[in-house]
Design a protein around this motif. Sequence first.
Motif, PDB file in Angstrom:
ATOM      1  N   THR A 150       0.820  -1.206   0.000  1.00 36.93           N
ATOM      2  CA  THR A 150       0.000   0.000   0.000  1.00 36.93           C
ATOM      3  C   THR A 150       0.858   1.261   0.000  1.00 36.93           C
ATOM      4  O   THR A 150       1.915   1.318   0.626  1.00 36.93           O
ATOM      5  N   SER A 152      -0.823   4.379   0.582  1.00 38.01           N
ATOM      6  CA  SER A 152      -1.932   5.277   0.903  1.00 38.01           C
ATOM      7  C   SER A 152      -1.593   6.319   1.965  1.00 38.01           C
ATOM      8  O   SER A 152      -2.452   7.113   2.353  1.00 38.01           O
ATOM      9  N   ARG A 153      -0.353   6.321   2.470  1.00 37.50           N
ATOM     10  CA  ARG A 153       0.054   7.316   3.453  1.00 37.50           C
ATOM     11  C   ARG A 153       1.280   8.064   2.912  1.00 37.50           C
ATOM     12  O   ARG A 153       1.454   8.192   1.715  1.00 37.50           O
ATOM     13  N   ALA A 347      -3.306  -3.232   2.326  1.00 33.19           N
ATOM     14  CA  ALA A 347      -4.275  -3.163   1.251  1.00 33.19           C
ATOM     15  C   ALA A 347      -4.662  -4.582   0.862  1.00 33.19           C
ATOM     16  O   ALA A 347      -3.904  -5.522   1.069  1.00 33.19           O
TER      17      ALA A 347
END
Length: 459
Positions: A150, A152-153, A347
Amino acid sequence: MKTQNLAAAIALAVVSLHAQANDAAKPQGFLEDSKLSLNSRTYYYENDDHSKGGINQRETVETLRLDYKSGFTQGTVGVGIDAQMIYGLHLDGGPGHHPGTGNSFWPSDSDNSAQDDLARGDANVKFRVSKTEVHVGGALFPQLPIMRATDSRTMPQNFDGGVITSKEIDNLTLNAGQLEHSTGRASTNSTALSVAGATEASNQFRFAGGDYKVNKDLTLQYYFANLDDFYKQHFLGLVHVLPLGDDQSFTTDLRYFNSSSDGKNSSDAAGYAFNNNGGYAKHAGEVDNVTWSSMFTYQLGGSKFLLGYQSVSDDGGFVALSQGNVTKDGKALAKNGSNSEDNGGNAFYLFTNSIVGSFIRAGEDTSFAQYTYDFTRVGVPGLSAFINYLRGDDIKDKTLNGVTHSEWERDAGIDYVIQSGYLKGFGTTLRTGSYHSSGTGVADQDQTRLIFNYTYNFL
């Protein structure tokens, strides 16, 4: 592979390859095909936790990510290197707005305040024979149905191990490998692999499978994965695109997971059982799940209308890698000191992997809809937006004595990338999500994310 050995191998390879480039009569693919880029990401994150004692998390950080990807040397066996270095700076949060534990956005110091800055780096060696590539090291970012790193940050999640990708057969892509550790999106230290809620870990996640393109409109997928002492998982996927005429199409996307316990997880060994996503489990702490997910998309010009349905079996929630509770040696995560970084956050390849919620608890049936629009069709290239809604019902919860509960989420987002001029490629992303649950122990949350991205390519 040990980090010191990998670094030494890379250093020797770079010296050797530069010497070859100076002496060779023809150009070397290693240097000729190299890519070097610097990404700047400014990230504002707000999460309003409505549970009793919850806080309104507000933090802003800046990260710089340098990526180097070489080409391959010439010859029967091509050799190359991939490397990544990241530096992050915590800009603002304010007193009381940084959760000291369980924080998957930014790591904490020993006093539970936000770290001022951080740095991390990793690399891997790669080899190519014909149409087959092997990557070995710590800069792996798999994007497969049974394993998805992931981003996403502020920082990407990466893994170390070995991965093989082969395209020797036309229209067939085969993937296999073993992953051993992960560095999370809010961490500078790698940990062993685990699942959410467990306090022991494994350093063997093995997988194999492939994607077969039957024709230009139909793709079939099968993958098998095994996290040693935790679970075995089979995946089947189908994607079909039906053209309907000028600028119209109908896409069917079907996904099926079958997961069962493995090794110590099935023998009730301490630390290898887990909370099964907070739902009811037929055999407490053991993996026993079937999840299928479907989405249907009608595209007309710049508009896309999406409808979908997902079902999680009653015997236990969906399972995926998430090692937020363990350290590199597999011990339970300390909540202060050097182990205060949270390696959680993951994820997974389901349509309900949303901004706030996951919708993967035991017994849960989820209906969802989304509308997206590409403003290129009205003369604004680079601009797109979406809205969606998800509702999950019939969630099993052992704390409610057999009574089921529900949850819902409403999200919206907009993206814009500048198309020309000095700031060409500069991107802005805005996401908002509102999540509510009628269950126990699940906090209602509202999230806002504002992200500015720019990547400069040196090579």
